[in-house]
Design an enzyme around this catalytic site. Sequence first.
Site, short mmCIF file in Angstrom:
data_model
loop_
_atom_site.label_atom_id
_atom_site.label_comp_id
_atom_site.label_asym_id
_atom_site.label_seq_id
_atom_site.Cartn_x
_atom_site.Cartn_y
_atom_site.Cartn_z
N HIS A 125 0.87 -1.18 0.00
CA HIS A 125 0.00 0.00 0.00
C HIS A 125 0.91 1.23 0.00
O HIS A 125 2.04 1.17 0.51
CB HIS A 125 -0.81 -0.06 1.30
N ASP A 202 2.90 -4.59 7.90
CA ASP A 202 1.69 -3.79 7.74
C ASP A 202 0.50 -4.73 7.91
O ASP A 202 0.21 -5.54 7.02
CB ASP A 202 1.68 -3.13 6.35
N GLN A 205 -4.79 -5.25 6.87
CA GLN A 205 -5.76 -6.29 6.49
C GLN A 205 -5.53 -7.56 7.32
O GLN A 205 -6.47 -8.27 7.64
CB GLN A 205 -5.63 -6.63 4.99
N LYS A 228 -10.76 -0.65 10.56
CA LYS A 228 -11.01 -1.80 9.68
C LYS A 228 -11.44 -3.02 10.48
O LYS A 228 -11.86 -4.02 9.93
CB LYS A 228 -9.75 -2.14 8.87
N CYS A 385 -4.72 2.73 -3.68
CA CYS A 385 -3.49 3.15 -2.99
C CYS A 385 -2.35 2.16 -3.23
O CYS A 385 -1.51 1.95 -2.34
CB CYS A 385 -3.70 3.34 -1.49
#
Length: 427
Positions: A125, A202, A205, A228, A385
């Site tokens: 991202h 990261d 998700q 999220k 993104c």
Amino acid sequence: MYSMNSIDEIRGQFPALGQKVWGKPLVYLDNGATSQKPQCVIDLVDKMHCGANANVHRAMHKLSDDATALYEGAREKVRQFINAPARENIIFTSGTTASINLVASSFCRRFLGEGDEIIVSGDSHHSNIVPWQMACEAAGASIKVIPVLENGMWDMEAFRGLVGNKVKIVAVEHISNVLGIVNPVKEVIEVAHAHGIPVLVDGAQGIVHCKVDVQEMDCDFYAFSGHKIYAATGSGVLYGRQELLEKMPPYMGGGDMVDTVTFGKTTYAPLPLKFEAGTPNFIAQASLAPALEFAQSLREGEIARVIEAEERKIIAYLKEELQKIEGCTVYGLGWMQQEGAQEPVWGAPGSKIPLFSFNIEGCFPSDLAQLLDKMGVAVRTGLMCCEPLMTRFGVTSMVRVSFLPYNTFAEAEHFITSLHRAVRMLR
Ligand code: PMP
């Protein structure tokens, strides 16, 4: 703990899912961007605005004490949720982007020098690319990229070839927001650690779809957003290994992150407050407690099995139905792309989450999204993104559908029927 026995009961906790858009029942398939909020989170936010609304860590009065207890209680909840050793490891930020910027700025000021290298994954991202580029520009360092294979998985051979003594940090996606494949982060960490290189994951998700145990994963940093995973917008977390956080200079200066201040010199507060300058978004952060408790309750007992069965059905169905559409390219099918490949263990590296990105010849993604919206189906389109990943696949846009445990198989079917209608209208 919440007691939910069916997907319908889960849905019942989310007021936003019951609405109509353009007169049609909402089918919300943009969960990769943000989740809807369960009643427990809405109630906590209301309760704080109506009661415990005072700045945290500041004042000797009841409201401030109550707000601080909720804020610090949420930190403890986060610690348990990711199995971090101590509260010192949990820095509250405004989201994944802020967490990665914090590390890119602070870690790199201390550890990155001229001629050094940073490795990022090719499915990153923008928030796992740009902050590192900014740090590289300041230091005279450069970025190296783990290539993404045609099936969406990483080229691990190439990664091994990139690792060397110039590399100061590796920063990778746990799960790409475009491809939806669980990446082999543990393997990356093992290789990097063998060379003494720390790794940031990261988890924007990943935290939503995988059980994350930072000690078991052995990552040095894990970044994620609260919004999220059911919490209020404006909440986020950076997990960091304590030895590294201790060595890193503060990111922002201001209130709450200091020990003593004179015009000549300032000393800093101990972790985690050293990295939490200014008034935090204390209500959003506090909402991480009910949000993660809610997420936890979906991962245990019978309901976890119900969700896994529904997600497996959705994944198999979408793969098949999308590929049936003439001119449809589905990106990053991972193991499902290889004839006769063995399915990985559910949730293990290589497995697919219920997230699909695709293009259909002769249909602009934005046109498809607009038509789907009029049918009540919310999907995401554009660069997502991830411009370098789009370039890797030779496109400038994709359509993405992403599911959470509150989405049903019937919604997947409704999406496919609506997609067929939209394609007919555009061709
Ligand atoms: N990384 C990934 C993989 C993401 O999906 C996102 C959000 N789309 C981000 C980083 C950035 O998260 P946020 O905007 O909440 O900071």
